[in-house]
Design a protein around this motif. Structure first.
Motif, PDB file in Angstrom:
ATOM      1  N   TRP A 447       0.839  -1.199   0.000  1.00  0.00           N
ATOM      2  CA  TRP A 447       0.000   0.000   0.000  1.00  0.00           C
ATOM      3  C   TRP A 447       0.874   1.249   0.000  1.00  0.00           C
ATOM      4  CZ3 TRP A 447      -5.156  -0.339  -0.735  1.00  0.00           C
ATOM      5  CH2 TRP A 447      -5.712  -1.629  -0.617  1.00  0.00           C
ATOM      6  N   LEU A 448       0.507   2.185  -0.865  1.00  0.00           N
ATOM      7  CA  LEU A 448       1.163   3.476  -0.943  1.00  0.00           C
ATOM      8  C   LEU A 448       0.272   4.482  -0.223  1.00  0.00           C
ATOM      9  CD1 LEU A 448       3.559   5.086  -2.218  1.00  0.00           C
ATOM     10  CD2 LEU A 448       2.027   5.543  -4.157  1.00  0.00           C
ATOM     11  N   ASN A 449       0.727   4.986   0.904  1.00  0.00           N
ATOM     12  CA  ASN A 449      -0.108   5.789   1.800  1.00  0.00           C
ATOM     13  C   ASN A 449       0.188   7.279   1.626  1.00  0.00           C
ATOM     14  OD1 ASN A 449      -1.225   3.415   3.053  1.00  0.00           O
ATOM     15  ND2 ASN A 449       0.721   3.196   4.134  1.00  0.00           N
ATOM     16  N   LEU A 450      -0.804   8.037   1.202  1.00  0.00           N
ATOM     17  CA  LEU A 450      -0.657   9.473   0.971  1.00  0.00           C
ATOM     18  C   LEU A 450      -1.420  10.232   2.047  1.00  0.00           C
ATOM     19  CD1 LEU A 450      -1.318   9.545  -2.887  1.00  0.00           C
ATOM     20  CD2 LEU A 450       0.842   9.141  -1.671  1.00  0.00           C
ATOM     21  N   PRO A 451      -0.774  11.139   2.758  1.00  0.00           N
ATOM     22  CA  PRO A 451      -1.471  11.890   3.808  1.00  0.00           C
ATOM     23  C   PRO A 451      -2.421  12.920   3.213  1.00  0.00           C
ATOM     24  CG  PRO A 451       0.761  12.708   3.545  1.00  0.00           C
ATOM     25  CD  PRO A 451       0.649  11.502   2.662  1.00  0.00           C
ATOM     26  N   VAL A 452      -3.525  13.136   3.908  1.00  0.00           N
ATOM     27  CA  VAL A 452      -4.459  14.179   3.500  1.00  0.00           C
ATOM     28  C   VAL A 452      -3.946  15.543   3.947  1.00  0.00           C
ATOM     29  CG1 VAL A 452      -6.800  15.085   3.848  1.00  0.00           C
ATOM     30  CG2 VAL A 452      -6.446  12.640   3.445  1.00  0.00           C
ATOM     31  N   ALA A 453      -3.307  15.599   5.100  1.00  0.00           N
ATOM     32  CA  ALA A 453      -2.720  16.855   5.581  1.00  0.00           C
ATOM     33  C   ALA A 453      -1.649  17.306   4.595  1.00  0.00           C
ATOM     34  CB  ALA A 453      -2.109  16.646   6.964  1.00  0.00           C
ATOM     35  N   GLY A 454      -1.597  18.619   4.355  1.00  0.00           N
ATOM     36  CA  GLY A 454      -0.678  19.117   3.348  1.00  0.00           C
ATOM     37  C   GLY A 454      -1.121  18.662   1.974  1.00  0.00           C
ATOM     38  N   HIS A 455      -2.417  18.728   1.782  1.00  0.00           N
ATOM     39  CA  HIS A 455      -3.040  18.177   0.583  1.00  0.00           C
ATOM     40  C   HIS A 455      -2.493  18.824  -0.680  1.00  0.00           C
ATOM     41  CE1 HIS A 455      -5.413  21.859  -0.091  1.00  0.00           C
ATOM     42  NE2 HIS A 455      -5.434  21.926   1.226  1.00  0.00           N
ATOM     43  N   GLY A 456      -2.761  18.185  -1.787  1.00  0.00           N
ATOM     44  CA  GLY A 456      -2.327  18.711  -3.080  1.00  0.00           C
ATOM     45  C   GLY A 456      -2.297  17.612  -4.096  1.00  0.00           C
ATOM     46  N   THR A 457      -1.479  17.807  -5.108  1.00  0.00           N
ATOM     47  CA  THR A 457      -1.382  16.860  -6.207  1.00  0.00           C
ATOM     48  C   THR A 457      -0.142  15.999  -6.046  1.00  0.00           C
ATOM     49  OG1 THR A 457      -2.547  18.352  -7.708  1.00  0.00           O
ATOM     50  CG2 THR A 457      -1.205  16.614  -8.699  1.00  0.00           C
ATOM     51  N   TRP A 458      -0.342  14.707  -6.111  1.00  0.00           N
ATOM     52  CA  TRP A 458       0.757  13.746  -6.031  1.00  0.00           C
ATOM     53  C   TRP A 458       0.998  13.157  -7.416  1.00  0.00           C
ATOM     54  CZ3 TRP A 458       3.439  12.908  -1.521  1.00  0.00           C
ATOM     55  CH2 TRP A 458       2.867  13.410  -0.355  1.00  0.00           C
ATOM     56  N   LYS A 459       2.241  13.252  -7.872  1.00  0.00           N
ATOM     57  CA  LYS A 459       2.614  12.620  -9.134  1.00  0.00           C
ATOM     58  C   LYS A 459       3.160  11.226  -8.847  1.00  0.00           C
ATOM     59  CE  LYS A 459       3.663  16.960 -11.500  1.00  0.00           C
ATOM     60  NZ  LYS A 459       4.698  17.751 -12.225  1.00  0.00           N
ATOM     61  N   LEU A 460       2.721  10.267  -9.635  1.00  0.00           N
ATOM     62  CA  LEU A 460       3.104   8.871  -9.417  1.00  0.00           C
ATOM     63  C   LEU A 460       4.002   8.388 -10.540  1.00  0.00           C
ATOM     64  CD1 LEU A 460      -0.404   7.466  -8.414  1.00  0.00           C
ATOM     65  CD2 LEU A 460       1.351   8.400  -6.908  1.00  0.00           C
ATOM     66  N   SER A 461       4.910   7.514 -10.197  1.00  0.00           N
ATOM     67  CA  SER A 461       5.770   6.888 -11.206  1.00  0.00           C
ATOM     68  C   SER A 461       6.043   5.451 -10.807  1.00  0.00           C
ATOM     69  CB  SER A 461       7.087   7.664 -11.356  1.00  0.00           C
ATOM     70  OG  SER A 461       7.785   7.686 -10.121  1.00  0.00           O
ATOM     71  N   GLY A 462       6.396   4.659 -11.787  1.00  0.00           N
ATOM     72  CA  GLY A 462       6.657   3.245 -11.583  1.00  0.00           C
ATOM     73  C   GLY A 462       6.534   2.543 -12.918  1.00  0.00           C
ATOM     74  N   GLU A 463       6.532   1.211 -12.896  1.00  0.00           N
ATOM     75  CA  GLU A 463       6.404   0.486 -14.153  1.00  0.00           C
ATOM     76  C   GLU A 463       5.692  -0.839 -13.927  1.00  0.00           C
ATOM     77  OE1 GLU A 463      10.113  -0.626 -15.857  1.00  0.00           O
ATOM     78  OE2 GLU A 463      10.991  -1.279 -13.946  1.00  0.00           O
ATOM     79  N   LEU A 464       5.057  -1.303 -14.986  1.00  0.00           N
ATOM     80  CA  LEU A 464       4.415  -2.610 -14.965  1.00  0.00           C
ATOM     81  C   LEU A 464       5.445  -3.687 -15.236  1.00  0.00           C
ATOM     82  CD1 LEU A 464       1.144  -1.944 -17.025  1.00  0.00           C
ATOM     83  CD2 LEU A 464       1.396  -2.006 -14.542  1.00  0.00           C
ATOM     84  N   VAL A 465       5.367  -4.771 -14.507  1.00  0.00           N
ATOM     85  CA  VAL A 465       6.223  -5.923 -14.743  1.00  0.00           C
ATOM     86  C   VAL A 465       5.655  -6.698 -15.926  1.00  0.00           C
ATOM     87  CG1 VAL A 465       7.086  -8.088 -13.786  1.00  0.00           C
ATOM     88  CG2 VAL A 465       6.889  -6.045 -12.327  1.00  0.00           C
ATOM     89  N   GLU A 466       6.528  -7.091 -16.828  1.00  0.00           N
ATOM     90  CA  GLU A 466       6.087  -7.862 -17.992  1.00  0.00           C
ATOM     91  C   GLU A 466       6.883  -9.150 -18.082  1.00  0.00           C
ATOM     92  OE1 GLU A 466       5.627  -7.379 -22.859  1.00  0.00           O
ATOM     93  OE2 GLU A 466       5.711  -5.607 -21.550  1.00  0.00           O
TER      94      GLU A 466
END
Length: 526
Positions: A447-466
């Motif tokens: 689980w990737l846990n993002l706090p609501v406090a200090g709210h805003g836009t979160w940019k995500l990165s990663g890759e799919l395993v193939e």
């Protein structure tokens, strides 16, 4: 995550999906409002006397009611069906023939869907007509079966291996008029439990417990039970476990779900129509398996079930939907040496198209869950919601790539109950991380846990395993076959090509995209 039922899914309409799920919902809803499903065609009338009384009526109305809530679009034909309803019933207030010398399991099965539709109508609108229509079904069809389920035939030697796409009555044993859809009577259990819960009729409790007791005595593999009816019964038992706080029943369902995934699952995460009879798939059962996997995850917190749900939805159900929004039947790749995937029936308009409507509607609920002060995003799909004082927007191409952005905005501080937003990180996503101008966050476990406090836009990165995985089914294990995945998606070569390791993977396509094409080169119909 805690192994209990403290987490709950979103209400219908609470999560507004975008992208592929919205397209699938819209196409299915449009299909279910075409002429085939107009009120004069939904009611089966004299045909139903010897086939499936109440089945088309119940499944269709159930789909309309759920889709209306999931999409926010009123159903065009529902009011007319309710107006016509009384004139379509027999003298005892239910559909089909009055049996005096036996109990038709197909008639009970069909009325399970009727009761579910009426219960959902009451939940949605508090419509008194729902209870008015349900009462004679309970009184004159369901309650008279009390005491009969102990004699329901479950000896494999007494049951005949037969049946076409739509089952039929084929013989009577004792008082039971049996269907080729083996154990289909237990489709009724779902509606009976719903009627008990919504209309508060305690007289149904002993009937429910009798039905559950008999079902749990059945060796599903030995009797070659229909997987749709078997999984519907398991869903029903989970519903009863919720109502009665009976944790042992959750274990019983989990055991049968694992038997199903071990013995009756295709390579593309769909179903064999019967245990030990891999003749075709049935999206009705695929929907059931998706719902069971999500309920088992909700109860146990075991992420294996959540990953199962991803694979079932994106592959089994994804390939089962057709270009017109309906749902059809496939072959059973992996069974009896089958090493290709193709259509066997373009559309099962009599059942699967409607149940597909339920599956897609439930997916809008499964996209969002709440546990204590956490909003959970189990499926990573794009959409928007305002829930418990937090407005959430998810930009995501998943399952075709990793999510890209999550925007969190508190909207009512006094009402805010949410501390964080948690995204599920399945085993086929590598290196997922979230960042804004101040901080970078990486997963804790899955689980990737993002706090609501200090709210805003979160940019995500990663890759799919193939990569490739070995086949599961025993009839192919000795052959040099494998299944190629990109993230949760199964990729397939065009007809006439074989994946031997030399095929250009970039030319392979996710099987879930087949519904985008009006004509496919893999299509075969019986």
């Amino acid at each position: 995550m805690k192994p209990d039922a403290s987490r709950t899914f979103a209400a219908l309409g609470e999560f507004r999906p975008a992208g592929d799920l919205w397209t699938r919902l819209s196409r299915n809803y449009n299909r279910l409002e075409e002429e085939k499903y107009w009120p004069e065609n939904v009611f089966q009338r004299e045909i139903a006397h010897e086939t499936w009384p109440g089945d088309t009526e119940g499944r269709t109305m159930l789909a309309w009611i759920l889709l209306a809530q999931a999409t926010g679009r009123a159903p065009r034909c529902l009011e007319r069906v309710l107006e016509m309803w009384p004139a379509e019933l027999n003298g005892h207030g239910y559909f089909g023939k009055l049996y005096t010398d036996g109990i038709s399991e197909q008639q009970l099965s069909g009325h399970g869907w009727v009761l579910r539709a009426l219960a959902e109508l009451y939940r949605w609108r508090g419509d008194d007509l729902a209870e008015q229509f349900a009462k004679p079904i309970v009184e004159n069809l369901i309650l008279p079966t009390a005491g009969q389920y102990a004699a329901y035939p479950i000896d494999p030697a007494e049951l005949t291996e037969a049946g076409e796409y739509s089952g039929s009555q084929y013989k009577q044993l004792g008082r039971w008029i049996l269907s080729t859809d083996v154990v289909t009577v237990f489709n009724c259990l779902d509606g009976v439990i719903d009627a008990h819960d919504v209309f508060r009729d305690d007289r149904l409790q002993p009937v429910i417990e009798e039905m559950i007791g008999r079902f749990l005595e059945i060796d599903l593999a030995a009797v070659k039970a229909q997987t749709h009816a078997s999984l519907t019964a398991c869903r029903s038992i989970l519903r009863w476990a919720n109502s009665t706080a009976a944790p042992s029943l959750i274990g019983e369902v989990q055991n049968r779900y694992l038997i199903y995934t071990d013995q009756a699952l295709t390579e593309h995460h769909a179903n064999f129509n019967w245990f030990n009879r891999p003749e075709w798939t049935e999206p009705c059962a695929i929907v059931d398996s998706l719902m069971i996997a999500m309920e088992l995850w909700r109860h146990t917190g075991n992420n294996r079930f959540l990953e199962d749900a991803h694979l079932i939805y994106f592959n089994g159900l994804g390939h089962g939907q057709r270009f017109n929004g309906g749902f059809g039947l496939d072959n059973c790749p992996g069974a009896d040496g089958e090493d290709e995937l193709r259509y066997t029936c373009l559309e099962a308009h009599w059942c699967c198209t409607m149940r597909g409507g339920e599956g897609l509607s439930r997916m809008t609920q499964y996209c969002l869950a709440v546990e204590d002060g956490t909003l959970l995003l189990p499926f990573l799909l794009p959409g928007e919601t305002t829930c418990r004082g937090v407005h959430l927007v998810i930009d995501s191409p998943y399952p075709f790539d990793v999510p890209t952005k999550v925007q969190i905005t508190p909207v009512a501080a006094a009402q805010q109950e949410i501390d964080r937003v948690s995204l599920f990180v399945p085993s086929w996503i590598r290196g997922l991380r979230a960042e804004n101008e101040q901080v970078v966050i990486e997963p804790e476990g899955q689980w990737l846990n993002l706090p609501v406090a200090g709210h805003g836009t979160w940019k995500l990165s990663g890759e799919l395993v193939e990569g490739t995985k070995p086949v599961r089914n025993k009839t192919l294990i000795k052959k040099p076959y494998s299944v190629h995945y990109r993230g949760p998606l199964i990729l397939a070569a065009k007809t006439g090509e074989r994946f031997t390791g030399k095929v250009d993977v970039n030319k392979m396509e996710p099987i879930c995209t087949a519904f985008e094409q009006a004509v496919t080169d893999t299509e075969k119909t019986r």
